[in-house]
Scaffold this motif. Sequence first.
Motif, PDB file in Angstrom:
ATOM      1  N   MET B 111       0.829  -1.035  -0.159  1.00  0.00           N
ATOM      2  CA  MET B 111       0.523   0.027  -0.194  1.00  0.00           C
ATOM      3  C   MET B 111       0.564   1.143  -0.233  1.00  0.00           C
ATOM      4  SD  MET B 111      -2.636   1.327   2.320  1.00  0.00           S
ATOM      5  CE  MET B 111      -3.638   0.229   3.237  1.00  0.00           C
ATOM      6  N   TYR B 114       3.179   1.531  -3.890  1.00  0.00           N
ATOM      7  CA  TYR B 114       2.354   1.477  -5.268  1.00  0.00           C
ATOM      8  C   TYR B 114       1.590   2.192  -4.978  1.00  0.00           C
ATOM      9  CZ  TYR B 114       3.924  -3.577  -6.251  1.00  0.00           C
ATOM     10  OH  TYR B 114       5.370  -4.101  -6.448  1.00  0.00           O
ATOM     11  N   GLY B 115       0.547   2.111  -4.142  1.00  0.00           N
ATOM     12  CA  GLY B 115      -0.471   3.247  -3.096  1.00  0.00           C
ATOM     13  C   GLY B 115      -0.324   4.716  -3.041  1.00  0.00           C
ATOM     14  N   LEU B 116       0.557   4.841  -1.922  1.00  0.00           N
ATOM     15  CA  LEU B 116       1.236   6.591  -1.758  1.00  0.00           C
ATOM     16  C   LEU B 116       1.987   6.650  -2.687  1.00  0.00           C
ATOM     17  CD1 LEU B 116       0.467   7.785   0.486  1.00  0.00           C
ATOM     18  CD2 LEU B 116       2.635   6.986   2.335  1.00  0.00           C
ATOM     19  N   LEU B 119       0.887   7.710  -5.128  1.00  0.00           N
ATOM     20  CA  LEU B 119      -0.240   9.229  -5.235  1.00  0.00           C
ATOM     21  C   LEU B 119       0.031  10.260  -5.368  1.00  0.00           C
ATOM     22  CD1 LEU B 119      -3.439   9.385  -4.032  1.00  0.00           C
ATOM     23  CD2 LEU B 119      -2.816   9.915  -2.560  1.00  0.00           C
TER      24      LEU B 119
END
Lengths: 242, 270
Positions: B111, B114-116, B119
């Motif tokens: 998370m 890849y996610g942050l 973002l």
Amino acid sequence: MVAAATQSYLSLLALEPPGWGGVMLVGFIQSLKLAFGGYGLGLLIGIGGACGKLYGGPVLRDLMEVYTTLIRAIPELVLMLLLYYAGTDALSQLLALAGYGSVDINALTAGIFVIGVVQGAYATEVFRGAIKAVPIGQIEAARAYGMSSFQVLRRVTLPAMLPHALPGLANLWMVATKDTALLAVIGFSELTLVTRQAAGSTKAYMLFFLAAGAIYLAWTLVSSLVIRLIEKRARRGLTRTA
Amino acid sequence: MSEPTTLPAYTAPRPRSLFEPHRIVLMAIFAVLVFCVVWFMRWDWLPNYGTRLAYGVGETLIMLFSTAIVGFMLAVPIGLVQVTGPRPLSWLALTFCTIIRGTPLLLQLWMLYYGLGSLFAQYPEIRQSFLWPYLRQAWPYGFTALMISFAAYEGEVMRGAFAGVPRGELEAAEAFGMSRFKLFWRIWLPRAIHRALPTLNGETVLQLKATPLIATITVVDVYGVISRVRQDTFLTYEPLLLLALIYLCLTGLLIWGFRLLENRIPTRGA
């Protein structure tokens, strides 16, 4: 405008094919199967291992010691890779020797085996401590009644040690649920890997990872509720300490 | 007059020696196994990767100790506010611990990475800031995930340790006229760390076993090097066996080091 954008963003989680909700649900069920299967296998290995460590001969004791030490000293990820390849290799060669030809081993079975062997080492230690906490007089009394050693185990030792083992076992269950995620590295389509695939193909990384996190969290919270109920039931009739 | 009967003196059971007959046989079998592994498997790749493996071990150890130290510094306030802190703060700490301990580390790691990571890339302000060269790499995410995880698990331990320090000692410190800060610094924290030390050792070993996960986000630790070897040589077992051996040694060293540390701290016998 913003509402519509949010709507289409959240519709990625829908259960029907354009959304990835259904895929994640299947992954979650796979994770559950892995956790339950691996945990159950681990409990069986743990009971056997604890009895081996406590009542076995010198050779069995030393072998058990080697097993628990090795498993607890090597990272789960490395163990899983080793056991996954070695286990499937050994089994398929065994089956080939028995004349079944080449057999594809079910990934779920291999995953359960891997988690079970890892959990078994920790469960062995939990059960060993719990069995040692059973007052020796109770076991001697059972023997005095003329029970066979298996009857003593089934009727006295195992039920009496349960309240001592439960905190450790509850902890192990939490570890088992989190260990299922490691199988994502091997390529098993459980919740974490499926989440990453969904996130990668829709580019909505945060949405899917947060959703998966919420699922895992709900799982552990429900588990801890159930564990509390079980503990309450197992401790009935015991004097409260501390 | 009969002699007063005395119980026979207690003789301790003989300590189990390493050289009992069955152990010698087991060791012989083990030696044969090791010999077979060395002799019949392929190890010719080993010299080519020696330096890279050493760097990998170094990276693993750096990750382990840096995250453990920073994580522990975070764990102290997390544990403390749960014991004494105001309601909202202690509630916040409890929520943090529950969330981190209730989800798999791999998911948190992915998370963050890849996610942050994706973002961050959307905001030009961040892309132009001086931090961006670091945020483009993988290790800050690995470091953050491992540190947060250690802080959450250790925060729970420290909560118990802070709560378990006997009240009398704290009252004695107050009676000496120590200020609250001095009391914390001189009595409460050292005693809590002392109580938590055995658990802390276990948590550090667990942290070592969690470090290979960062290889999944392309940080090259010893696990990453071994994965590279496996891709290059198409060998299944040899690199993994070596990796298991390396981790076995690291765990052994860690436990040994902590035992030395524990023995240096005087403890009054129970």
